[in-house]
Scaffold this motif. Structure first.
Motif, PDB file in Angstrom:
ATOM      1  N   ALA A  53       2.268   2.970   7.209  1.00 56.48           N
ATOM      2  CA  ALA A  53       2.841   1.648   6.963  1.00 56.48           C
ATOM      3  C   ALA A  53       2.112   0.554   7.734  1.00 56.48           C
ATOM      4  CB  ALA A  53       4.319   1.652   7.320  1.00 56.48           C
ATOM      5  N   THR A  54       1.503   0.902   8.864  1.00 61.92           N
ATOM      6  CA  THR A  54       0.825  -0.107   9.672  1.00 61.92           C
ATOM      7  C   THR A  54      -0.664  -0.199   9.366  1.00 61.92           C
ATOM      8  OG1 THR A  54       0.384   1.462  11.468  1.00 61.92           O
ATOM      9  CG2 THR A  54       2.474   0.255  11.541  1.00 61.92           C
ATOM     10  N   SER A  55      -1.168   0.666   8.496  1.00 62.56           N
ATOM     11  CA  SER A  55      -2.608   0.702   8.251  1.00 62.56           C
ATOM     12  C   SER A  55      -3.019   0.124   6.902  1.00 62.56           C
ATOM     13  CB  SER A  55      -3.123   2.138   8.349  1.00 62.56           C
ATOM     14  OG  SER A  55      -2.632   2.914   7.272  1.00 62.56           O
ATOM     15  N   LEU A  56      -2.124   0.138   5.918  1.00 63.19           N
ATOM     16  CA  LEU A  56      -2.461  -0.346   4.584  1.00 63.19           C
ATOM     17  C   LEU A  56      -2.289  -1.857   4.483  1.00 63.19           C
ATOM     18  CD1 LEU A  56      -0.801   2.306   2.220  1.00 63.19           C
ATOM     19  CD2 LEU A  56      -3.179   2.181   2.949  1.00 63.19           C
ATOM     20  N   HIS A  57      -3.272  -2.508   3.906  1.00 55.99           N
ATOM     21  CA  HIS A  57      -3.162  -3.940   3.631  1.00 55.99           C
ATOM     22  C   HIS A  57      -2.071  -4.156   2.584  1.00 55.99           C
ATOM     23  CE1 HIS A  57      -4.325  -8.000   2.353  1.00 55.99           C
ATOM     24  NE2 HIS A  57      -5.000  -8.085   3.501  1.00 55.99           N
ATOM     25  N   ARG A  58      -1.383  -5.268   2.673  1.00 53.28           N
ATOM     26  CA  ARG A  58      -0.298  -5.537   1.709  1.00 53.28           C
ATOM     27  C   ARG A  58      -0.814  -5.562   0.280  1.00 53.28           C
ATOM     28  NH1 ARG A  58       4.355  -4.175   3.289  1.00 53.28           N
ATOM     29  NH2 ARG A  58       5.074  -5.222   1.403  1.00 53.28           N
ATOM     30  N   ASP A  59      -2.092  -5.945   0.094  1.00 55.56           N
ATOM     31  CA  ASP A  59      -2.668  -6.035  -1.247  1.00 55.56           C
ATOM     32  C   ASP A  59      -3.596  -4.861  -1.552  1.00 55.56           C
ATOM     33  OD1 ASP A  59      -1.382  -8.502  -1.739  1.00 55.56           O
ATOM     34  OD2 ASP A  59      -2.984  -9.573  -0.682  1.00 55.56           O
TER      35      ASP A  59
ATOM     36  N   GLY B  93      -0.925  -2.946  -4.502  1.00 59.25           N
ATOM     37  CA  GLY B  93      -0.057  -3.385  -3.433  1.00 59.25           C
ATOM     38  C   GLY B  93       0.573  -2.251  -2.650  1.00 59.25           C
ATOM     39  N   PHE B  94       0.920  -2.571  -1.409  1.00 59.27           N
ATOM     40  CA  PHE B  94       1.499  -1.578  -0.505  1.00 59.27           C
ATOM     41  C   PHE B  94       2.786  -0.988  -1.051  1.00 59.27           C
ATOM     42  CE2 PHE B  94       4.668  -0.720   2.752  1.00 59.27           C
ATOM     43  CZ  PHE B  94       4.048   0.285   3.483  1.00 59.27           C
ATOM     44  N   ASP B  95       3.693  -1.815  -1.551  1.00 57.58           N
ATOM     45  CA  ASP B  95       4.998  -1.326  -1.993  1.00 57.58           C
ATOM     46  C   ASP B  95       4.852  -0.296  -3.111  1.00 57.58           C
ATOM     47  OD1 ASP B  95       6.243  -2.949  -0.144  1.00 57.58           O
ATOM     48  OD2 ASP B  95       6.637  -4.574  -1.583  1.00 57.58           O
ATOM     49  N   ALA B  96       3.979  -0.582  -4.076  1.00 56.74           N
ATOM     50  CA  ALA B  96       3.783   0.363  -5.183  1.00 56.74           C
ATOM     51  C   ALA B  96       3.195   1.677  -4.678  1.00 56.74           C
ATOM     52  CB  ALA B  96       2.874  -0.254  -6.244  1.00 56.74           C
ATOM     53  N   ALA B  97       2.224   1.586  -3.766  1.00 56.78           N
ATOM     54  CA  ALA B  97       1.605   2.798  -3.230  1.00 56.78           C
ATOM     55  C   ALA B  97       2.612   3.625  -2.436  1.00 56.78           C
ATOM     56  CB  ALA B  97       0.419   2.418  -2.346  1.00 56.78           C
ATOM     57  N   GLN B  98       3.413   2.950  -1.610  1.00 61.42           N
ATOM     58  CA  GLN B  98       4.388   3.664  -0.794  1.00 61.42           C
ATOM     59  C   GLN B  98       5.443   4.344  -1.663  1.00 61.42           C
ATOM     60  OE1 GLN B  98       4.321   4.176   2.499  1.00 61.42           O
ATOM     61  NE2 GLN B  98       6.177   5.418   2.359  1.00 61.42           N
ATOM     62  N   GLU B  99       5.941   3.618  -2.659  1.00 56.55           N
ATOM     63  CA  GLU B  99       7.010   4.162  -3.500  1.00 56.55           C
ATOM     64  C   GLU B  99       6.509   5.289  -4.395  1.00 56.55           C
ATOM     65  OE1 GLU B  99       9.979   2.646  -7.123  1.00 56.55           O
ATOM     66  OE2 GLU B  99       8.941   1.184  -5.853  1.00 56.55           O
ATOM     67  N   THR B 100       5.335   5.103  -4.989  1.00 55.91           N
ATOM     68  CA  THR B 100       4.852   6.044  -6.001  1.00 55.91           C
ATOM     69  C   THR B 100       4.204   7.279  -5.398  1.00 55.91           C
ATOM     70  OG1 THR B 100       4.461   4.175  -7.471  1.00 55.91           O
ATOM     71  CG2 THR B 100       3.437   6.261  -8.079  1.00 55.91           C
ATOM     72  N   ILE B 101       3.575   7.138  -4.238  1.00 55.90           N
ATOM     73  CA  ILE B 101       2.890   8.282  -3.631  1.00 55.90           C
ATOM     74  C   ILE B 101       3.584   8.719  -2.348  1.00 55.90           C
ATOM     75  CG2 ILE B 101       0.736   9.148  -2.655  1.00 55.90           C
ATOM     76  CD1 ILE B 101      -0.782   7.312  -4.497  1.00 55.90           C
ATOM     77  N   GLY B 102       3.670   7.822  -1.367  1.00 55.10           N
ATOM     78  CA  GLY B 102       4.215   8.201  -0.066  1.00 55.10           C
ATOM     79  C   GLY B 102       5.627   8.727  -0.132  1.00 55.10           C
TER      80      GLY B 102
ATOM     81  N   GLU C  96     -11.383  -2.725   5.950  1.00 53.60           N
ATOM     82  CA  GLU C  96     -11.915  -4.054   6.271  1.00 53.60           C
ATOM     83  C   GLU C  96     -10.992  -4.729   7.274  1.00 53.60           C
ATOM     84  OE1 GLU C  96     -12.320  -6.537   2.874  1.00 53.60           O
ATOM     85  OE2 GLU C  96     -14.006  -5.431   2.012  1.00 53.60           O
ATOM     86  N   ASN C  97     -11.565  -5.278   8.335  1.00 46.79           N
ATOM     87  CA  ASN C  97     -10.807  -6.075   9.300  1.00 46.79           C
ATOM     88  C   ASN C  97      -9.545  -5.362   9.796  1.00 46.79           C
ATOM     89  OD1 ASN C  97     -12.646  -8.270   8.989  1.00 46.79           O
ATOM     90  ND2 ASN C  97     -11.566  -8.880   7.120  1.00 46.79           N
ATOM     91  N   GLY C  98      -9.701  -4.074  10.080  1.00 45.50           N
ATOM     92  CA  GLY C  98      -8.601  -3.333  10.683  1.00 45.50           C
ATOM     93  C   GLY C  98      -7.504  -2.906   9.743  1.00 45.50           C
ATOM     94  N   ALA C  99      -7.763  -2.899   8.429  1.00 43.67           N
ATOM     95  CA  ALA C  99      -6.752  -2.461   7.462  1.00 43.67           C
ATOM     96  C   ALA C  99      -7.431  -1.758   6.289  1.00 43.67           C
ATOM     97  CB  ALA C  99      -5.924  -3.637   6.956  1.00 43.67           C
ATOM     98  N   THR C 100      -6.711  -0.835   5.668  1.00 44.60           N
ATOM     99  CA  THR C 100      -7.210  -0.150   4.475  1.00 44.60           C
ATOM    100  C   THR C 100      -6.936  -1.025   3.264  1.00 44.60           C
ATOM    101  OG1 THR C 100      -6.844   2.042   5.429  1.00 44.60           O
ATOM    102  CG2 THR C 100      -7.011   1.902   3.033  1.00 44.60           C
ATOM    103  N   VAL C 101      -8.003  -1.410   2.567  1.00 46.25           N
ATOM    104  CA  VAL C 101      -7.860  -2.340   1.441  1.00 46.25           C
ATOM    105  C   VAL C 101      -8.039  -1.648   0.093  1.00 46.25           C
ATOM    106  CG1 VAL C 101      -8.555  -4.318   2.815  1.00 46.25           C
ATOM    107  CG2 VAL C 101     -10.292  -3.017   1.577  1.00 46.25           C
ATOM    108  N   GLU C 102      -8.603  -0.456   0.086  1.00 44.56           N
ATOM    109  CA  GLU C 102      -8.803   0.285  -1.155  1.00 44.56           C
ATOM    110  C   GLU C 102      -8.693   1.776  -0.860  1.00 44.56           C
ATOM    111  OE1 GLU C 102     -12.240   1.096  -4.614  1.00 44.56           O
ATOM    112  OE2 GLU C 102     -12.546  -0.446  -3.073  1.00 44.56           O
ATOM    113  N   VAL C 103      -8.032   2.499  -1.763  1.00 41.55           N
ATOM    114  CA  VAL C 103      -7.872   3.947  -1.624  1.00 41.55           C
ATOM    115  C   VAL C 103      -8.219   4.609  -2.943  1.00 41.55           C
ATOM    116  CG1 VAL C 103      -6.262   5.838  -1.210  1.00 41.55           C
ATOM    117  CG2 VAL C 103      -6.061   3.740   0.136  1.00 41.55           C
TER     118      VAL C 103
END
Length: 319
Positions: free
Chosen positions: A24-30, A44-53, A116-123
């Motif tokens: 939750a602290t590593s993924l960029h919101r977008d 987006g973070f919410d879709a990734a968290q809900e659908t995978i995490g 990028e800049n301390g956050a995961t922007v693409e997976v």
């Protein structure tokens, strides 16, 4: 400014912490996620968290992360961290239409994270969906040519590279992988010899494909059960179409969406009949080098997506 070694090490620390419980602290919101079928693209973070995490945590009862390769590097001025292994837990609720077995299972996965800049922007993430179904007693492809087994990690337990590796070693590994890819693209119709693979692989090599293709032990099995069937089905196939290709010490990895392209004009592939049309395969490859040749290779292929391109719904067999 191009990324530095320190940037790569910092990215590896970020991704390691994330998968150890701080996603939750590593993924960029977008963040943009490209995942295997039936998941697809998530924005987006919410879709990734809900659908995978959330789904994985519920279905596998707080899965344990068990990586056996973990590495980082720079590709086209972008910092990538790649890892593969198993997510293990008790399969208590259905996932992707697969009924739960109620038993402990190990779900193979592959992951590429762009930082990028301390956050995961693409997976980019692939799961061995068919392998999970098999652990519930459902086999969605014919018996494989290779050996169906849950792949272990590297024989010498040298696949986790968390710190800094020697640049010359990394470069040697990357150049070997790229030379091997060049050999694959010298394919002359169905003649395996035209690729010259013996120059890049040890005789006692190990190749671990996805469930439905299986593992091969030794160079001859690799030719007979892995490359041979693929070449027979896609005689004009070409690879190397990658979003990332990195090496870290003795390890290397690449991924492409699709990574392999060719016309499905040859023989049937895993029970799926030729379409006569262009087909792409989303793939992740992970390698360990021994000396001057490649020794071990773990491969994940989105076979559900491949089948869909051929008009076949593999997951229909779950209902």
């Amino acid at each position: 400014m191009s990324p530095t070694i320190d940037d790569v090490v910092a990215a590896k620390r970020l991704v390691w912490r994330a998968w150890s419980g701080e996603i939750a602290t590593s993924l960029h919101r977008d963040v943009v996620v490209h995942a295997s079928a039936p998941i697809g693209r998530l924005d987006g973070f919410d879709a990734a968290q809900e659908t995978i995490g959330d789904q994985l945590t519920v279905s596998l009862t707080s899965p344990d992360w068990e990586p056996y390769l973990f590495l980082g590097g720079v590709w086209e001025d972008q910092v990538w961290v790649a890892h593969t292994g198993h997510l293990s837990g008790v399969f208590t609720e259905g996932l992707w239409g697969i009924p739960p077995s109620g038993q402990r299972v190990s779900l193979r996965y592959g992951n590429f994270s762009r930082v990028e800049n301390g956050a995961t922007v693409e997976v980019r993430m692939l799961f061995d969906v068919l392998g999970l179904a098999a652990q519930s007693g459902i086999h969605l492809l014919p018996e494989p040519p290779g050996r169906n087994c849950l792949p272990p990690g590297p024989a010498e337990a040298n696949g986790i590279v968390q710190g800094t590796s020697h640049y010359a070693e990394s470069q040697h590994t990357l150049e070997l992988v790229e030379a091997m890819l060049g050999g694959c693209n010298r394919l002359d119709g169905r003649d395996l010899e035209s690729m010259g693979m013996a120059a890049y692989w040890h005789d006692d090599m190990v190749w671990h494909g996805p469930h439905g293709i299986g593992s091969t032990f030794g160079f001859q099995e690799f030719q007979d059960f892995a490359q041979g069937p693929s070449v027979s089905s896609f005689p004009n196939r070409r690879g190397g179409f990658h979003q990332a290709r990195i090496a870290d010490g003795l390890t290397a990895a690449f991924t492409g969406w699709p990574s392999l392209r060719g016309d499905f004009t040859g023989e049937s592939f895993r029970g799926i009949e030729p379409t006569g049309t262009p087909i792409g395969q989303n793939i992740m490859d992970f390698y360990v080098r021994r000396g001057d040749k490649l020794h071990e290779n773990w491969v994940l292929i989105d076979l559900v997506d491949f089948a869909a391109q051929c008009g076949v719904d593999l997951l229909e067999g779950l209902s």
